[in-house]
Enzyme design. Structure first.
Site, mmCIF file in Angstrom:
data_model
loop_
_atom_site.group_PDB
_atom_site.id
_atom_site.type_symbol
_atom_site.label_atom_id
_atom_site.label_comp_id
_atom_site.label_asym_id
_atom_site.label_seq_id
_atom_site.Cartn_x
_atom_site.Cartn_y
_atom_site.Cartn_z
ATOM 1 N N ASP A 37 1.320 -1.073 -0.276
ATOM 2 C CA ASP A 37 -0.514 -0.288 -0.124
ATOM 3 C C ASP A 37 0.979 1.090 0.097
ATOM 4 O OD1 ASP A 37 -2.095 2.225 0.059
ATOM 5 O OD2 ASP A 37 -2.879 0.438 1.565
ATOM 6 N N ASP A 61 3.560 1.053 -4.885
ATOM 7 C CA ASP A 61 2.638 2.143 -6.017
ATOM 8 C C ASP A 61 2.452 1.461 -7.284
ATOM 9 O OD1 ASP A 61 1.354 3.801 -7.493
ATOM 10 O OD2 ASP A 61 3.473 5.402 -8.317
ATOM 11 N N TYR A 169 -14.679 6.214 -13.117
ATOM 12 C CA TYR A 169 -14.143 5.129 -12.721
ATOM 13 C C TYR A 169 -14.915 3.687 -12.985
ATOM 14 C CZ TYR A 169 -15.325 2.496 -8.020
ATOM 15 O OH TYR A 169 -15.206 1.243 -6.975
ATOM 16 N N LYS A 173 -13.408 0.021 -13.772
ATOM 17 C CA LYS A 173 -14.261 -1.346 -12.993
ATOM 18 C C LYS A 173 -14.673 -2.819 -14.264
ATOM 19 C CE LYS A 173 -13.065 0.485 -9.536
ATOM 20 N NZ LYS A 173 -11.569 -0.729 -8.096
ATOM 21 N N THR A 204 -16.722 2.288 3.361
ATOM 22 C CA THR A 204 -15.176 2.717 3.615
ATOM 23 C C THR A 204 -14.201 4.108 3.490
ATOM 24 O OG1 THR A 204 -14.855 2.554 0.777
ATOM 25 C CG2 THR A 204 -14.885 0.339 1.884
#
Length: 264
Positions: A37, A61, A169, A173, A204
């Site tokens: 992460d 990364d 997005y 996805k 989240t």
């Protein structure tokens, strides 16, 4: 015995959200976990260890090919192999947080494609598609050499639901979904399986505060029949299924823990 006793898992985006919940669940099921992460990983490592697993954190990364290769190499160096990979690192917008709140009040359509800067589009695809591809590739190379392994990509219900103002997005996805299918097909005879989880709206950091913003929350719930946010632990449970031999005859598929979004 845990479902992942003796297994080694690599999880990108493992310092928070779905990735972190998955790391903890895998550890509780007996896995050793390597977390990649950009965010600091000390707290996640401590939580994994509390759940009973050994853990290693490496700043990663996923848009860097070298970082992805180094993450898998670190897992092999520390634990000897890699049995499971979860590609959870991702962003909702070029700025990071989800734009669901912004889109709910976007009367000027500022987030629509016609008003979108190319670099904002490219940034999301770089992280969400290229980053996942590079993660999967590093994992697959090792797993093919072993003759076994399971890769789980975190996609989204937005891979199948077009959301006005969220083109980067949604497109990214959808790309993760198709990458999963193609890679699953390519590796079908190697002992390596590739599947995806496509969550709906989940509590989240990406959508932090949405429940205190009535218009944004109403927008999210308008396509969520269960009328609540998912919990990261519920998404982790789907990842666990795909990581284990309970799903041994599945590859190139996507599960949707999404509160009933696809009941229609």
């Amino acid at each position: 015995m845990g479902a992942l006793d003796g297994k080694v898992a690599v999880i990108t985006g493992g310092a928070s959200g779905i990735g972190r919940a998955t790391a903890v669940r895998f550890a509780a099921e007996g896995a050793d976990v390597v977390i990649g992460d950009l965010a600091p990983g000390d707290d996640a490592v401590a939580e994994v260890e509390k759940a009973g697993g050994r853990a290693v954190y490496l700043r990663t990364d996923t848009t860097s090919e070298d970082d992805c290769e180094a993450l898998v190499a670190a897992a092999v160096d520390r634990f000897g192999r890699v049995d499971v990979g979860v590609a959870s690192a991702g962003i909702a917008t070029a700025a990071g947080p989800s734009n669901v709140q912004t889109r709910a009040g976007d009367a000027a359509n500022a987030t629509h494609v016609v008003n979108l800067a190319t670099e904002t589009f490219e940034r999301v695809l770089d992280v969400n598609v290229v980053g996942v591809m590079q993660t999967d590739r590093a994992l697959a190379r090792r797993m093919v050499a072993q003759g076994s392994g399971s890769i789980v990509n975190i996609a989204s219900s937005a891979a199948r639901i077009p959301l006005a103002g969220a083109a980067p997005y949604c497109v990214s996805k959808a790309g993760v979904w198709m990458l999963t299918k193609v890679l699953g097909l390519e590796l079908a005879t190697t002992g390596v399986r590739v599947n995806a989880v496509g969550p709906g709206y989940t509590a989240t950091p990406m959508i932090d505060g949405i429940e205190q913003q009535p218009a944004a929350f109403a927008s999210a719930m308008s396509i969520t029949p269960m009328n609540r946010l998912g919990r990261p632990e519920e998404i982790a449970a789907a990842c666990l299924f795909l990581a284990t031999d309970e799903s041994s005859f599945m590859t190139g598929q996507m599960l949707h823990p999404a509160g009933g979004q696809f009941t229609g």
